[in-house]
Design an enzyme around this catalytic site. Structure first.
Site, short mmCIF file in Angstrom:
data_model
loop_
_atom_site.label_atom_id
_atom_site.label_comp_id
_atom_site.label_asym_id
_atom_site.label_seq_id
_atom_site.Cartn_x
_atom_site.Cartn_y
_atom_site.Cartn_z
N GLY A 275 16.60 39.18 67.25
CA GLY A 275 15.58 39.58 68.21
C GLY A 275 14.20 39.41 67.59
N ARG A 312 4.99 51.15 68.52
CA ARG A 312 5.62 51.10 67.19
C ARG A 312 4.92 51.96 66.14
NH1 ARG A 312 5.99 47.04 64.42
NH2 ARG A 312 8.04 47.49 63.60
N CYS A 344 -4.21 61.08 75.12
CA CYS A 344 -4.36 62.47 74.68
C CYS A 344 -3.20 62.89 73.81
CB CYS A 344 -4.48 63.37 75.90
SG CYS A 344 -5.70 62.75 77.06
N GLU A 345 -3.02 62.23 72.69
CA GLU A 345 -2.00 62.56 71.70
C GLU A 345 -2.56 62.17 70.34
OE1 GLU A 345 1.19 63.65 72.23
OE2 GLU A 345 1.39 63.31 74.39
C1 PLP Z 1 18.52 45.53 68.63
C2 PLP Z 1 19.76 44.74 68.44
C3 PLP Z 1 19.69 43.44 67.95
C4 PLP Z 1 18.40 42.78 67.53
O1 PLP Z 1 17.83 43.37 66.41
P1 PLP Z 1 16.57 42.68 65.70
O2 PLP Z 1 16.28 43.57 64.57
O3 PLP Z 1 15.48 42.64 66.70
O4 PLP Z 1 17.00 41.32 65.28
C5 PLP Z 1 20.86 42.73 67.85
N1 PLP Z 1 22.05 43.27 68.20
C6 PLP Z 1 22.16 44.52 68.66
C7 PLP Z 1 23.49 45.06 69.03
C8 PLP Z 1 21.02 45.30 68.80
O5 PLP Z 1 21.12 46.55 69.26
#
Ligand code: PLP
Length: 422
Positions: A275, A312, A344-345
Protein backbone atom coordinates in the site's frame (compact mmCIF):
# COMPACT_ATOMS: atom_id res chain seq x y z
CA UNK A 1 12.25 9.14 -5.88
CA UNK A 2 9.31 11.33 -6.76
CA UNK A 3 8.27 13.89 -9.34
CA UNK A 4 7.74 16.87 -7.04
CA UNK A 5 10.56 19.35 -7.49
CA UNK A 6 11.43 23.03 -7.65
CA UNK A 7 11.58 24.50 -11.12
CA UNK A 8 12.55 28.16 -11.50
CA UNK A 9 11.91 28.68 -7.78
CA UNK A 10 8.45 27.15 -7.67
CA UNK A 11 7.41 23.69 -6.48
CA UNK A 12 5.98 21.61 -9.33
CA UNK A 13 4.14 18.33 -9.55
CA UNK A 14 5.68 16.93 -12.73
CA UNK A 15 5.28 19.91 -15.13
CA UNK A 16 2.51 21.69 -13.24
CA UNK A 17 3.24 24.50 -10.75
CA UNK A 18 1.59 23.69 -7.40
CA UNK A 19 0.53 27.34 -7.11
CA UNK A 20 -1.56 27.00 -10.32
CA UNK A 21 -3.47 24.08 -8.84
CA UNK A 22 -3.96 26.04 -5.61
CA UNK A 23 -5.53 28.88 -7.59
CA UNK A 24 -7.76 26.47 -9.51
CA UNK A 25 -9.09 24.31 -6.65
CA UNK A 26 -8.38 26.33 -3.49
CA UNK A 27 -6.46 25.14 -0.45
CA UNK A 28 -6.00 22.77 1.21
CA UNK A 29 -5.82 19.95 -1.33
CA UNK A 30 -4.07 16.67 -2.04
CA UNK A 31 -1.98 16.40 -5.18
CA UNK A 32 -0.83 13.06 -6.66
CA UNK A 33 1.67 12.42 -9.43
CA UNK A 34 1.01 9.80 -12.10
CA UNK A 35 4.71 9.51 -12.96
CA UNK A 36 5.55 8.79 -9.31
CA UNK A 37 2.78 6.20 -8.95
CA UNK A 38 4.01 4.56 -12.15
CA UNK A 39 7.60 4.59 -11.04
CA UNK A 40 6.87 3.04 -7.65
CA UNK A 41 4.67 0.35 -9.15
CA UNK A 42 7.23 -0.47 -11.83
CA UNK A 43 10.14 -0.68 -9.38
CA UNK A 44 8.13 -3.01 -7.13
CA UNK A 45 6.98 -5.17 -10.04
CA UNK A 46 10.45 -5.39 -11.57
CA UNK A 47 11.97 -6.38 -8.22
CA UNK A 48 9.71 -9.46 -8.27
CA UNK A 49 10.71 -10.51 -11.79
CA UNK A 50 11.01 -14.26 -12.13
CA UNK A 51 8.61 -14.98 -9.25
CA UNK A 52 5.03 -16.09 -9.91
CA UNK A 53 3.75 -12.89 -8.30
CA UNK A 54 0.48 -10.93 -8.25
CA UNK A 55 0.59 -7.41 -6.83
CA UNK A 56 -2.67 -6.51 -5.10
CA UNK A 57 -2.51 -2.81 -4.21
CA UNK A 58 -3.76 -2.30 -0.63
CA UNK A 59 -6.43 0.24 -1.45
CA UNK A 60 -6.95 1.48 2.06
CA UNK A 61 -3.73 3.50 1.69
CA UNK A 62 -5.40 5.64 -0.98
CA UNK A 63 -8.75 4.50 -2.34
CA UNK A 64 -9.36 7.33 -4.83
CA UNK A 65 -10.80 5.83 -8.02
CA UNK A 66 -8.29 7.61 -10.25
CA UNK A 67 -5.35 6.38 -8.17
CA UNK A 68 -6.66 2.81 -8.22
CA UNK A 69 -7.40 3.05 -11.96
CA UNK A 70 -3.85 4.32 -12.61
CA UNK A 71 -2.37 1.31 -10.80
CA UNK A 72 -4.89 -1.10 -12.35
CA UNK A 73 -3.83 0.21 -15.76
CA UNK A 74 -0.29 -0.89 -14.93
CA UNK A 75 -1.53 -4.37 -14.08
CA UNK A 76 -2.15 -4.12 -10.34
CA UNK A 77 -4.86 -6.10 -8.59
CA UNK A 78 -6.35 -4.88 -5.32
CA UNK A 79 -6.37 -5.85 -1.66
CA UNK A 80 -9.66 -4.62 -0.19
CA UNK A 81 -10.89 -4.53 3.40
CA UNK A 82 -14.58 -3.70 2.98
CA UNK A 83 -17.43 -3.98 0.50
CA UNK A 84 -16.98 -0.29 -0.22
CA UNK A 85 -13.38 -0.86 -1.28
CA UNK A 86 -14.40 -3.94 -3.29
CA UNK A 87 -16.96 -1.87 -5.18
CA UNK A 88 -14.38 0.86 -5.73
CA UNK A 89 -11.84 -1.64 -7.05
CA UNK A 90 -14.36 -3.00 -9.55
CA UNK A 91 -15.43 0.53 -10.53
CA UNK A 92 -11.78 1.46 -11.12
CA UNK A 93 -11.38 -1.46 -13.52
CA UNK A 94 -9.59 -4.01 -11.35
CA UNK A 95 -10.62 -7.48 -12.59
CA UNK A 96 -12.39 -9.57 -9.91
CA UNK A 97 -9.87 -12.36 -10.37
CA UNK A 98 -7.14 -10.02 -9.12
CA UNK A 99 -8.89 -8.95 -5.92
CA UNK A 100 -8.12 -10.19 -2.40
CA UNK A 101 -10.51 -9.45 0.48
CA UNK A 102 -8.73 -9.00 3.85
CA UNK A 103 -9.95 -7.77 7.22
CA UNK A 104 -10.70 -9.02 10.70
CA UNK A 105 -14.46 -8.36 10.70
CA UNK A 106 -16.13 -8.97 7.35
CA UNK A 107 -19.92 -9.11 7.66
CA UNK A 108 -22.25 -11.69 6.09
CA UNK A 109 -23.39 -9.09 3.59
CA UNK A 110 -19.81 -8.26 2.60
CA UNK A 111 -18.79 -11.89 2.24
CA UNK A 112 -21.90 -12.68 0.20
CA UNK A 113 -21.15 -9.78 -2.14
CA UNK A 114 -17.54 -10.96 -2.53
CA UNK A 115 -18.71 -14.52 -3.31
CA UNK A 116 -21.13 -13.30 -5.98
CA UNK A 117 -18.34 -11.23 -7.59
CA UNK A 118 -16.08 -14.29 -7.79
CA UNK A 119 -12.97 -12.57 -6.48
CA UNK A 120 -9.57 -14.26 -6.45
CA UNK A 121 -9.30 -14.85 -2.72
CA UNK A 122 -10.84 -14.20 0.66
CA UNK A 123 -8.34 -14.06 3.51
CA UNK A 124 -10.02 -15.64 6.52
CA UNK A 125 -8.85 -14.29 9.86
CA UNK A 126 -10.61 -16.48 12.44
CA UNK A 127 -12.43 -19.79 12.99
CA UNK A 128 -15.85 -18.12 13.32
CA UNK A 129 -15.24 -16.33 10.02
CA UNK A 130 -14.23 -19.60 8.38
CA UNK A 131 -17.50 -21.24 9.37
CA UNK A 132 -19.59 -18.21 8.42
CA UNK A 133 -17.97 -18.12 4.99
CA UNK A 134 -18.42 -21.86 4.50
CA UNK A 135 -22.14 -21.60 5.30
CA UNK A 136 -22.64 -18.62 2.95
CA UNK A 137 -20.76 -20.34 0.11
CA UNK A 138 -22.73 -23.58 0.53
CA UNK A 139 -26.00 -21.59 0.48
CA UNK A 140 -24.91 -19.89 -2.74
CA UNK A 141 -23.74 -23.17 -4.26
CA UNK A 142 -20.17 -21.91 -4.74
CA UNK A 143 -16.78 -22.55 -3.21
CA UNK A 144 -14.89 -19.67 -1.64
CA UNK A 145 -11.27 -19.43 -2.67
CA UNK A 146 -9.55 -18.96 0.68
CA UNK A 147 -6.24 -18.27 2.32
CA UNK A 148 -5.99 -18.36 6.10
CA UNK A 149 -4.33 -15.34 7.59
CA UNK A 150 -2.04 -16.54 10.32
CA UNK A 151 -0.45 -14.43 13.00
CA UNK A 152 3.24 -15.38 13.04
CA UNK A 153 3.90 -13.60 16.36
CA UNK A 154 6.90 -11.62 15.15
CA UNK A 155 7.84 -8.10 16.19
CA UNK A 156 7.73 -5.83 13.16
CA UNK A 157 9.77 -3.20 15.02
CA UNK A 158 7.39 -0.49 13.85
CA UNK A 159 5.10 1.96 15.69
CA UNK A 160 2.93 0.05 18.21
CA UNK A 161 -0.24 1.39 16.57
CA UNK A 162 0.63 -0.15 13.20
CA UNK A 163 2.10 -3.49 14.22
CA UNK A 164 -0.24 -6.39 13.42
CA UNK A 165 1.74 -9.62 13.70
CA UNK A 166 2.11 -10.05 17.48
CA UNK A 167 -0.01 -12.57 19.33
CA UNK A 168 -1.63 -9.77 21.34
CA UNK A 169 -2.86 -8.11 18.10
CA UNK A 170 -6.38 -8.84 16.87
CA UNK A 171 -5.25 -9.97 13.41
CA UNK A 172 -5.01 -13.47 11.98
CA UNK A 173 -5.26 -16.93 13.41
CA UNK A 174 -3.00 -17.61 16.34
CA UNK A 175 0.19 -19.27 15.25
CA UNK A 176 -0.14 -22.34 17.45
CA UNK A 177 -3.67 -23.06 16.16
CA UNK A 178 -2.98 -22.36 12.49
CA UNK A 179 -2.13 -25.94 11.65
CA UNK A 180 -5.32 -27.32 13.20
CA UNK A 181 -7.58 -24.67 11.60
CA UNK A 182 -6.01 -25.33 8.20
CA UNK A 183 -6.83 -29.03 8.51
CA UNK A 184 -10.38 -28.13 9.51
CA UNK A 185 -10.73 -25.70 6.59
CA UNK A 186 -9.55 -28.29 4.09
CA UNK A 187 -12.57 -30.47 4.97
CA UNK A 188 -15.30 -27.79 4.58
CA UNK A 189 -17.41 -28.15 1.41
CA UNK A 190 -17.78 -24.39 0.79
CA UNK A 191 -14.08 -23.67 1.16
CA UNK A 192 -11.43 -24.13 -1.51
CA UNK A 193 -8.30 -23.80 0.59
CA UNK A 194 -5.48 -22.30 -1.45
CA UNK A 195 -2.89 -21.14 1.02
CA UNK A 196 -1.73 -19.00 3.87
CA UNK A 197 -1.51 -15.24 4.35
CA UNK A 198 0.53 -13.01 6.65
CA UNK A 199 0.72 -9.25 7.12
CA UNK A 200 2.84 -8.21 10.07
CA UNK A 201 2.52 -4.44 10.12
CA UNK A 202 3.09 -1.23 8.25
CA UNK A 203 6.02 1.14 7.71
CA UNK A 204 8.60 -1.60 8.32
CA UNK A 205 12.13 -0.30 7.96
CA UNK A 206 14.02 -3.57 8.53
CA UNK A 207 14.03 -6.84 6.62
CA UNK A 208 14.48 -9.15 9.62
CA UNK A 209 10.80 -9.16 10.70
CA UNK A 210 9.80 -10.10 7.13
CA UNK A 211 12.40 -12.86 7.12
CA UNK A 212 11.18 -14.18 10.50
CA UNK A 213 7.56 -14.25 9.30
CA UNK A 214 8.47 -15.88 5.98
CA UNK A 215 10.54 -18.56 7.74
CA UNK A 216 7.59 -19.43 9.97
CA UNK A 217 5.38 -19.54 6.88
CA UNK A 218 7.81 -21.89 5.22
CA UNK A 219 7.70 -24.26 8.21
CA UNK A 220 3.91 -24.19 8.20
CA UNK A 221 3.74 -25.00 4.48
CA UNK A 222 6.01 -28.01 5.03
CA UNK A 223 3.82 -29.29 7.87
CA UNK A 224 0.61 -28.81 5.91
CA UNK A 225 1.97 -30.50 2.83
CA UNK A 226 3.15 -33.40 4.97
CA UNK A 227 -0.51 -33.73 6.02
CA UNK A 228 -1.61 -33.86 2.40
CA UNK A 229 -3.08 -30.34 2.37
CA UNK A 230 -2.07 -28.76 -0.94
CA UNK A 231 -0.75 -25.23 -0.56
CA UNK A 232 -0.48 -23.37 -3.82
CA UNK A 233 -0.59 -19.71 -2.75
CA UNK A 234 1.23 -17.58 -0.23
CA UNK A 235 -0.02 -14.07 0.47
CA UNK A 236 2.83 -12.06 1.97
CA UNK A 237 0.89 -8.90 2.84
CA UNK A 238 2.30 -5.39 2.59
CA UNK A 239 4.19 -3.30 5.07
CA UNK A 240 7.32 -2.10 3.31
CA UNK A 241 8.14 1.36 4.65
CA UNK A 242 8.91 4.64 2.95
CA UNK A 243 11.29 7.42 4.02
CA UNK A 244 9.42 10.15 5.91
CA UNK A 245 12.39 11.63 7.77
CA UNK A 246 15.79 9.99 8.03
CA UNK A 247 14.79 6.31 8.05
CA UNK A 248 16.15 4.21 5.19
CA UNK A 249 13.67 1.42 4.46
CA UNK A 250 14.83 -1.63 2.50
CA UNK A 251 14.51 -1.32 -1.26
CA UNK A 252 11.96 -3.47 -3.09
CA UNK A 253 14.94 -5.37 -4.55
CA UNK A 254 16.29 -6.21 -1.08
CA UNK A 255 12.80 -7.22 0.08
CA UNK A 256 12.34 -9.41 -3.00
CA UNK A 257 15.72 -11.05 -2.36
CA UNK A 258 14.49 -12.21 1.05
CA UNK A 259 11.29 -13.54 -0.52
CA UNK A 260 13.31 -15.46 -3.12
CA UNK A 261 15.74 -16.80 -0.55
CA UNK A 262 13.11 -18.04 1.94
CA UNK A 263 10.10 -18.88 -0.22
CA UNK A 264 11.38 -19.01 -3.79
CA UNK A 265 11.56 -22.79 -4.05
CA UNK A 266 8.12 -23.64 -2.60
CA UNK A 267 6.40 -23.66 -5.98
CA UNK A 268 3.67 -21.30 -4.77
CA UNK A 269 1.92 -18.41 -6.43
CA UNK A 270 2.87 -15.33 -4.39
CA UNK A 271 0.53 -12.45 -3.63
CA UNK A 272 1.87 -9.09 -2.45
CA UNK A 273 -0.28 -6.38 -0.87
CA UNK A 274 1.81 -3.19 -0.93
CA UNK A 275 0.00 0.00 0.00
CA UNK A 276 2.16 2.78 1.39
CA UNK A 277 5.24 1.95 -0.69
CA UNK A 278 3.27 2.48 -3.94
CA UNK A 279 1.45 5.71 -3.07
CA UNK A 280 3.16 7.36 -0.07
CA UNK A 281 5.71 9.40 -1.96
CA UNK A 282 3.30 10.06 -4.82
CA UNK A 283 1.23 12.59 -2.88
CA UNK A 284 1.51 16.06 -1.34
CA UNK A 285 -0.88 17.87 0.95
CA UNK A 286 -0.83 21.55 0.01
CA UNK A 287 -1.99 24.13 2.54
CA UNK A 288 -1.92 27.88 3.06
CA UNK A 289 -0.68 29.69 6.15
CA UNK A 290 -3.61 31.59 7.66
CA UNK A 291 -1.74 33.34 10.46
CA UNK A 292 1.67 33.44 12.00
CA UNK A 293 1.08 33.81 15.70
CA UNK A 294 3.77 34.75 18.21
CA UNK A 295 3.11 32.83 21.44
CA UNK A 296 4.80 33.46 24.78
CA UNK A 297 7.57 30.98 24.11
CA UNK A 298 7.16 29.92 20.50
CA UNK A 299 5.92 30.84 17.07
CA UNK A 300 2.89 29.10 15.59
CA UNK A 301 2.15 28.85 11.88
CA UNK A 302 -1.60 28.26 11.70
CA UNK A 303 -2.53 26.44 8.48
CA UNK A 304 -5.83 25.99 6.69
CA UNK A 305 -5.25 22.20 6.79
CA UNK A 306 -6.04 20.38 10.02
CA UNK A 307 -5.76 16.98 11.61
CA UNK A 308 -9.06 16.06 9.94
CA UNK A 309 -7.31 16.41 6.56
CA UNK A 310 -4.07 14.65 7.54
CA UNK A 311 -4.45 12.57 10.66
CA UNK A 312 -1.13 10.74 10.77
CA UNK A 313 0.79 13.19 13.00
CA UNK A 314 -2.05 13.27 15.56
CA UNK A 315 -2.66 9.51 15.39
CA UNK A 316 0.84 8.08 15.12
CA UNK A 317 3.14 11.02 15.98
CA UNK A 318 4.33 10.74 12.40
CA UNK A 319 6.74 13.08 10.75
CA UNK A 320 6.04 14.73 7.41
CA UNK A 321 8.58 16.99 5.74
CA UNK A 322 7.00 20.43 5.24
CA UNK A 323 8.40 22.62 2.46
CA UNK A 324 7.53 26.10 1.22
CA UNK A 325 5.99 26.08 -2.27
CA UNK A 326 8.15 29.09 -3.17
CA UNK A 327 11.71 27.84 -3.05
CA UNK A 328 13.73 29.53 -0.30
CA UNK A 329 17.26 30.69 -1.10
CA UNK A 330 19.84 28.03 -0.21
CA UNK A 331 21.39 30.11 2.59
CA UNK A 332 18.05 31.11 4.15
CA UNK A 333 17.87 31.37 7.91
CA UNK A 334 15.70 28.69 9.52
CA UNK A 335 13.75 29.32 12.70
CA UNK A 336 11.82 26.96 14.97
CA UNK A 337 8.07 26.99 14.42
CA UNK A 338 5.10 24.91 15.57
CA UNK A 339 3.04 24.08 12.50
CA UNK A 340 -0.58 23.66 13.59
CA UNK A 341 -4.06 23.32 12.14
CA UNK A 342 -7.19 25.33 12.98
CA UNK A 343 -9.03 22.55 14.85
CA UNK A 344 -10.09 22.82 18.47
CA UNK A 345 -7.77 20.04 19.67
CA UNK A 346 -4.24 20.37 21.04
CA UNK A 347 -3.28 17.27 19.07
CA UNK A 348 -4.02 19.23 15.87
CA UNK A 349 -0.29 19.88 15.56
CA UNK A 350 1.69 18.79 12.52
CA UNK A 351 5.17 19.64 13.76
CA UNK A 352 6.72 21.06 16.91
CA UNK A 353 9.77 23.34 16.80
CA UNK A 354 10.40 22.48 13.15
CA UNK A 355 13.29 24.45 11.62
CA UNK A 356 11.77 26.23 8.63
CA UNK A 357 12.40 29.43 6.71
CA UNK A 358 10.22 32.14 8.29
CA UNK A 359 6.64 31.68 7.04
CA UNK A 360 4.28 34.51 6.26
CA UNK A 361 0.48 34.58 6.22
CA UNK A 362 -0.71 33.61 2.75
CA UNK A 363 2.31 31.42 1.96
CA UNK A 364 1.73 27.97 0.50
CA UNK A 365 3.39 24.95 2.09
CA UNK A 366 3.46 21.32 1.02
CA UNK A 367 3.54 18.22 3.23
CA UNK A 368 5.59 15.59 1.48
CA UNK A 369 4.91 11.84 1.46
CA UNK A 370 1.20 12.40 2.07
CA UNK A 371 -0.12 10.03 -0.61
CA UNK A 372 -0.74 7.12 1.78
CA UNK A 373 -3.17 7.18 4.71
CA UNK A 374 -3.74 10.91 4.13
CA UNK A 375 -6.97 11.61 2.24
CA UNK A 376 -7.98 8.03 3.07
CA UNK A 377 -8.23 8.86 6.78
CA UNK A 378 -9.70 12.32 6.46
CA UNK A 379 -12.95 13.35 8.12
CA UNK A 380 -15.26 16.33 8.34
CA UNK A 381 -14.51 17.02 12.02
CA UNK A 382 -15.37 20.62 12.91
CA UNK A 383 -17.76 20.57 9.89
CA UNK A 384 -14.86 21.06 7.55
CA UNK A 385 -15.53 19.82 4.00
CA UNK A 386 -13.37 16.93 2.72
CA UNK A 387 -10.62 18.53 0.70
CA UNK A 388 -10.14 18.14 -3.05
CA UNK A 389 -7.80 15.63 -4.61
CA UNK A 390 -5.95 16.37 -7.84
CA UNK A 391 -4.05 13.99 -10.12
CA UNK A 392 -1.24 15.35 -12.29
CA UNK A 393 0.09 13.70 -15.43
CA UNK A 394 2.83 15.56 -17.27
CA UNK A 395 1.57 19.10 -17.88
CA UNK A 396 -2.08 18.21 -17.20
CA UNK A 397 -4.00 18.02 -13.96
CA UNK A 398 -7.47 16.82 -13.13
CA UNK A 399 -9.73 17.24 -10.13
CA UNK A 400 -10.34 13.65 -9.03
CA UNK A 401 -12.42 14.47 -5.96
CA UNK A 402 -14.20 17.79 -5.67
CA UNK A 403 -14.62 19.72 -2.45
CA UNK A 404 -18.27 19.31 -1.42
CA UNK A 405 -20.28 22.49 -0.91
CA UNK A 406 -21.66 23.31 2.51
CA UNK A 407 -25.16 22.76 1.11
CA UNK A 408 -24.18 19.26 0.00
CA UNK A 409 -22.79 18.53 3.45
CA UNK A 410 -25.94 19.75 5.21
CA UNK A 411 -28.19 17.89 2.77
CA UNK A 412 -26.89 14.57 4.13
CA UNK A 413 -28.69 15.19 7.41
CA UNK A 414 -32.40 15.47 8.14
CA UNK A 415 -34.45 16.74 11.03
CA UNK A 416 -37.05 14.43 12.62
CA UNK A 417 -40.65 15.59 12.25
CA UNK A 418 -40.76 16.73 15.91
CA UNK A 419 -38.04 19.22 15.12
CA UNK A 420 -39.81 20.60 12.08
CA UNK A 421 -38.53 18.08 9.49
CA UNK A 422 -40.76 16.91 6.69
C1 PLP B 1 -2.89 -2.25 5.55
C2 PLP B 1 -2.67 -3.58 4.92
C3 PLP B 1 -1.78 -3.71 3.86
C4 PLP B 1 -0.94 -2.57 3.34
O1 PLP B 1 0.00 -2.13 4.27
P1 PLP B 1 1.12 -1.07 3.81
O2 PLP B 1 1.91 -0.87 5.03
O3 PLP B 1 0.39 0.16 3.39
O4 PLP B 1 1.88 -1.69 2.70
C5 PLP B 1 -1.65 -4.95 3.28
N1 PLP B 1 -2.37 -6.02 3.71
C6 PLP B 1 -3.24 -5.92 4.73
C7 PLP B 1 -4.00 -7.12 5.15
C8 PLP B 1 -3.43 -4.71 5.37
O5 PLP B 1 -4.28 -4.62 6.39
Amino acid sequence: MDHFHYLRGHLHAEDVPIAHIATAVGTPFYCYSTATLTRHYTVFRDALAGLDATICYAMKANPNLAVVATLAGLGAGADVVSEGELRRALAAGVPADRIVFSGVGKTEEELTFALTCGIMQINVESEPELHMLNRLAVDLGVQASVALRVNPDVDAGTHAKITTGRKENKFGIEWIRAHRVMREAALLPGIALRGVAVHIGSQLTELEPFRDAFLRLRDLVAMLRADGIPITRLDLGGGLGVPYEDEIPPSPEAYAAVVREVLGDLDCKLIFEPGRVLVGNAGLLVSRVIHVKEGATRTFAVLDAGMNDLMRPALYDSHHAIVPVNEPPPDVERVPVDVVGPICETTDTFARQRMLPALRAGALVAFRTAGAYGAAMSSTYNSRPLIPEVLVRGDAFSLIRARPTYDEMLAQETLPDWLGGT
